[in-house]
Write a protein that holds these residues in place. Structure first.
Motif, PDB file in Angstrom:
ATOM      1  N   LEU A 175       0.823  -1.202   0.000  1.00 22.77           N
ATOM      2  CA  LEU A 175       0.000   0.000   0.000  1.00 22.77           C
ATOM      3  C   LEU A 175       0.866   1.266   0.000  1.00 22.77           C
ATOM      4  CD1 LEU A 175      -2.994  -0.766   0.210  1.00 22.77           C
ATOM      5  CD2 LEU A 175      -3.013   0.263   2.474  1.00 22.77           C
ATOM      6  N   LEU A 176       1.977   1.212   0.756  1.00 23.06           N
ATOM      7  CA  LEU A 176       2.777   2.421   0.989  1.00 23.06           C
ATOM      8  C   LEU A 176       4.179   2.313   0.401  1.00 23.06           C
ATOM      9  CD1 LEU A 176       1.814   2.847   4.724  1.00 23.06           C
ATOM     10  CD2 LEU A 176       0.957   4.207   2.827  1.00 23.06           C
ATOM     11  N   GLN A 177       4.320   1.474  -0.631  1.00 20.97           N
ATOM     12  CA  GLN A 177       5.611   1.187  -1.256  1.00 20.97           C
ATOM     13  C   GLN A 177       6.475   2.403  -1.522  1.00 20.97           C
ATOM     14  OE1 GLN A 177       6.933  -0.407  -5.025  1.00 20.97           O
ATOM     15  NE2 GLN A 177       4.849  -1.170  -5.000  1.00 20.97           N
ATOM     16  N   LYS A 178       5.864   3.414  -2.172  1.00 16.64           N
ATOM     17  CA  LYS A 178       6.635   4.578  -2.623  1.00 16.64           C
ATOM     18  C   LYS A 178       7.290   5.302  -1.460  1.00 16.64           C
ATOM     19  CE  LYS A 178       5.545   6.141  -7.137  1.00 16.64           C
ATOM     20  NZ  LYS A 178       4.165   5.813  -7.563  1.00 16.64           N
ATOM     21  N   GLN A 179       6.471   5.571  -0.411  1.00 13.07           N
ATOM     22  CA  GLN A 179       7.013   6.267   0.760  1.00 13.07           C
ATOM     23  C   GLN A 179       8.173   5.492   1.350  1.00 13.07           C
ATOM     24  OE1 GLN A 179       3.748   6.176   0.118  1.00 13.07           O
ATOM     25  NE2 GLN A 179       2.594   7.426   1.548  1.00 13.07           N
ATOM     26  N   PHE A 180       8.007   4.174   1.404  1.00 16.59           N
ATOM     27  CA  PHE A 180       9.011   3.365   2.075  1.00 16.59           C
ATOM     28  C   PHE A 180      10.349   3.474   1.361  1.00 16.59           C
ATOM     29  CE2 PHE A 180      11.254  -0.639   2.817  1.00 16.59           C
ATOM     30  CZ  PHE A 180      11.371  -0.548   4.182  1.00 16.59           C
ATOM     31  N   ILE A 181      10.322   3.312   0.041  1.00 17.84           N
ATOM     32  CA  ILE A 181      11.585   3.312  -0.690  1.00 17.84           C
ATOM     33  C   ILE A 181      12.226   4.698  -0.677  1.00 17.84           C
ATOM     34  CG2 ILE A 181      12.609   2.994  -2.985  1.00 17.84           C
ATOM     35  CD1 ILE A 181      10.993   0.481  -3.198  1.00 17.84           C
ATOM     36  N   SER A 182      11.394   5.749  -0.718  1.00 13.59           N
ATOM     37  CA  SER A 182      11.986   7.093  -0.659  1.00 13.59           C
ATOM     38  C   SER A 182      12.609   7.337   0.708  1.00 13.59           C
ATOM     39  CB  SER A 182      10.944   8.150  -1.001  1.00 13.59           C
ATOM     40  OG  SER A 182      10.053   8.298   0.074  1.00 13.59           O
ATOM     41  N   GLY A 183      11.977   6.790   1.757  1.00 10.66           N
ATOM     42  CA  GLY A 183      12.528   6.953   3.094  1.00 10.66           C
ATOM     43  C   GLY A 183      13.828   6.188   3.257  1.00 10.66           C
ATOM     44  N   LEU A 184      13.871   5.024   2.635  1.00  9.54           N
ATOM     45  CA  LEU A 184      15.030   4.150   2.726  1.00  9.54           C
ATOM     46  C   LEU A 184      16.264   4.801   2.130  1.00  9.54           C
ATOM     47  CD1 LEU A 184      15.169   1.093   3.553  1.00  9.54           C
ATOM     48  CD2 LEU A 184      15.214   0.616   1.124  1.00  9.54           C
ATOM     49  N   THR A 185      16.076   5.490   1.013  1.00  7.81           N
ATOM     50  CA  THR A 185      17.225   6.023   0.309  1.00  7.81           C
ATOM     51  C   THR A 185      17.480   7.491   0.627  1.00  7.81           C
ATOM     52  OG1 THR A 185      15.735   6.283  -1.549  1.00  7.81           O
ATOM     53  CG2 THR A 185      17.247   4.431  -1.635  1.00  7.81           C
ATOM     54  N   SER A 186      16.549   8.142   1.351  1.00  5.13           N
ATOM     55  CA  SER A 186      16.712   9.589   1.554  1.00  5.13           C
ATOM     56  C   SER A 186      17.921   9.902   2.420  1.00  5.13           C
ATOM     57  CB  SER A 186      15.458  10.164   2.191  1.00  5.13           C
ATOM     58  OG  SER A 186      15.282   9.579   3.460  1.00  5.13           O
ATOM     59  N   GLY A 187      18.233   9.024   3.382  1.00  5.07           N
ATOM     60  CA  GLY A 187      19.381   9.297   4.229  1.00  5.07           C
ATOM     61  C   GLY A 187      20.687   9.075   3.494  1.00  5.07           C
TER      62      GLY A 187
END
Lengths: 297, 284
Positions: B268-280
């Motif tokens: 459901l929330l795939q996009k947010q998760f991957i952006s959060g994963l790589t943002s740091g």
């Protein structure tokens, strides 16, 4: 200080307070305690006997610790030399804009990450069983050789099994980082190289690899730090023991056994510090390499 | 328009990728089918049991008994516990991290540098170092075998403070805060009405990361919680294996129940998760 300035300072500390209080109690204080604990012998929480550097001396002469260290390093090297190159290769393939179904492939390769390590362990424990397990049955079917049904993964090839599981788990995960890095490669640089007549290999070596180096360094560091703290997978897979002949004993498993099965939180803390020094040393080496790289560039 | 030509190279690429995808997905399929099979059928075939139904498969041999059996043993209790721990941790940890991250990013006050330094320094502390002393601390605070003992230490995530500090710096302009202040907005008002909406993507990402982390956490609940009625899925399933080692269908059913909620949430929330994963990690 004016009234509004004072109010603002109060506001700042009020906003920080929930985090800061919990952080000091549950992070800073245990960290300090852990240094103190490592110089003591304990029998469960609450009873301490000071032994000075005794724990570290014992650790140095403890064959089980060296065995655990060896196993853990083998696993980490497996990540470094098998898992990360596969992840990078897969990212290179999936980075092509012309490739159809990229999003689906990406999701599929990432999907094992959704399973927590404990759940992966339960699945793996059954999948790597002799005779009835998925892995042996699949190998026997592909090779049409029924002898493979008897491969004793969990009895004889414990570290190999763990490395195979880690491939399934982490190749897709690290691929995401590499993909993000590849998307940041300067397109004009690639085009310039093409105009100069660079082939695919030359492009890879001279343009792509140098541009993803910072992210690659970060991924290698994260992956090493994670690998050296391997615990849940072998712990559940081998029922809390090190497996036959301690073939699957890792550093953190040894820490856990000493602290919670034997009740010596002091010796466990000493193991924790030994591991922490290794991890911090690794991080320092890597930061140095990045700095030198930047100076030369 | 020219017809897209099929190149041998792309056929090869797709063949390899599809093969890899099959290898990655097979364990999931095997697990799901095994959870629907009787013990006898588990040993007789790798996937669906043979029979005289459609496609030569014994559809009638599939059963939900393993799931019934699982819930007869009270497994839903562990499911409810996991939902509670993960939601509570995600909600409160996100709030404490976001509040602290915002202040460290946008306000000047004495002590800010020191707090920032300590938080960043905490990022390099390996969590395994804290296992033994945290146990002793919870013993002293009389929090062993309590829900608070499991939850409280997860509510001060240094990594979260770091992420929110970055997110606020990137997406909240100083002028906006200044303008609101001139309009007479209170400091708390600015945080709730201006900052929070602007960092919404990071809130989604970090909540998901925390939820997944707590759901999959095994070490802490294993050490802290002894009473069975308080244990989450991760511990309950390991104990289930201790008792019913060879009940393969039951164990697979338990695994399916354990991973389905988080898999659904992730999809459901795939996009947010991957952006959060790589943002740091990756700065554009």
């Amino acid at each position: 200080m004016s009234v509004s300035q004072k109010q603002r300072v109060v506001f700042c500390w009020a906003m920080l307070a929930p985090f800061l209080v919990l952080f000091v109690v549950f992070m800073v204080y245990p960290l300090i305690q852990s240094a103190a604990l490592s110089t003591n012998q304990t029998y469960g929480p609450g009873t301490r006997t000071f032994v000075g550097a005794g724990n570290f001396k014992n650790l140095f002469h403890d064959p089980q610790f060296w065995k655990a260290l060896k196993n853990t390093v083998i696993y980490a090297l497996g990540s470094l030399f098998i898992q990360l190159p596969l992840a990078f290769g897969l990212a290179l393939v999936l980075n092509s804009r012309r490739l159809r179904g990229r999003a689906i492939y990406r999701l599929v390769f990432f999907s094992p990450q959704l399973m927590g390590l404990v759940f992966v362990s339960i699945l793996s424990a059954l999948a790597f069983e002799k005779r009835a397990g998925l892995v042996n049955k699949a190998i026997a079917w592909v090779t049409t050789n029924r002898d493979f049904l008897e491969t004793p993964w969990l009895q004889q090839y414990v570290m190999e099994t763990l490395i195979l599981i880690s491939l399934w788990l982490y190749v897709g995960f690290n691929m995401i980082y590499f993909l993000a890095a590849l998307q940041n490669v300067d397109k004009s640089l690639v085009e310039a190289a093409e105009i100069d007549g660079a082939g695919p290999l030359a492009k890879l070596v001279h343009v792509i690899v140098p541009s993803v180096k910072p992210v690659a360094t970060f991924v290698i560091l994260l992956s090493m730090i994670g690998s050296l703290q391997l615990f849940e997978l072998p712990y559940v897979l081998l029922d809390g023991s090190g497996g036959p002949d301690n073939k699957g004993l890792t550093i953190v498993m040894y820490l856990y056994q000493n602290g919670f099965d034997l009740g010596d939180l002091g010796y466990a803390s000493a193991i924790g510090w030994a591991l922490a020094f290794m991890l911090i040393g690794l991080a320092a080496i890597q930061i140095r390499m990045v700095r030198r790289e930047e100076r030369n560039a | 328009m020219s017809r897209p030509s099929i190149k041998p190279k792309s056929v090869l690429t797709h063949t390899v990728l599809i093969l890899l995808a099959i290898i990655v997905l097979t364990p999931f399929v095997w697990m799901f089918i095994a959870s629907l099979k009787t013990q006898e059928d588990f040993f007789s075939g790798l996937f669906l049991p043979a029979g005289d139904g459609f496609l030569g498969i014994g559809w009638d041999k599939l059963t939900l008994d393993n799931y019934r059996n699982l819930f007869d043993k009270g497994f839903e209790n562990a499911l409810i516990n996991s939902l509670f721990y993960s939601s509570a941790s995600a909600l409160f940890a996100t709030f404490t991290a976001c509040a602290a991250g915002y202040v460290l990013a946008k306000h000047r006050f004495r002590g800010r540098e020191l707090v920032t330094l300590v938080v960043l320094g905490a990022l390099i502390i390996p969590p395994t170092l804290l296992i033994a002393p945290s146990y002793e601390l919870l013993f002293k605070l009389d929090l062993l075998d309590t829900r608070w003992g499991l939850l409280l230490p997860t509510l001060a995530p240094a990594f979260g403070v770091f992420l929110f500090r970055q997110a606020v710096k990137q997406s909240v302009p100083d002028e906006l805060i200044e303008a609101a202040r001139i309009d007479g907005c209170s400091e708390f008002g600015i945080f709730f009405m201006i900052v929070l909406p602007l960092v919404r993507p990071m809130i989604g990402a970090f909540m998901l990361i925390t939820f997944l982390g707590m759901w999959n956490n095994f070490v802490s609940p294993q050490i802290i919680l002894q009473t069975e009625s308080k244990q989450p899925l991760s511990v309950a399933i390991a104990q289930l294996r201790g008792v019913y080692r060879t009940d393969y269908g039951l164990l697979m059913a338990a695994t399916v129940v354990s991973i389905t909620p988080v898999a659904a949430l992730f999809l459901l929330l795939q996009k947010q998760f991957i952006s959060g994963l790589t943002s740091g990690a990756v700065k554009g």
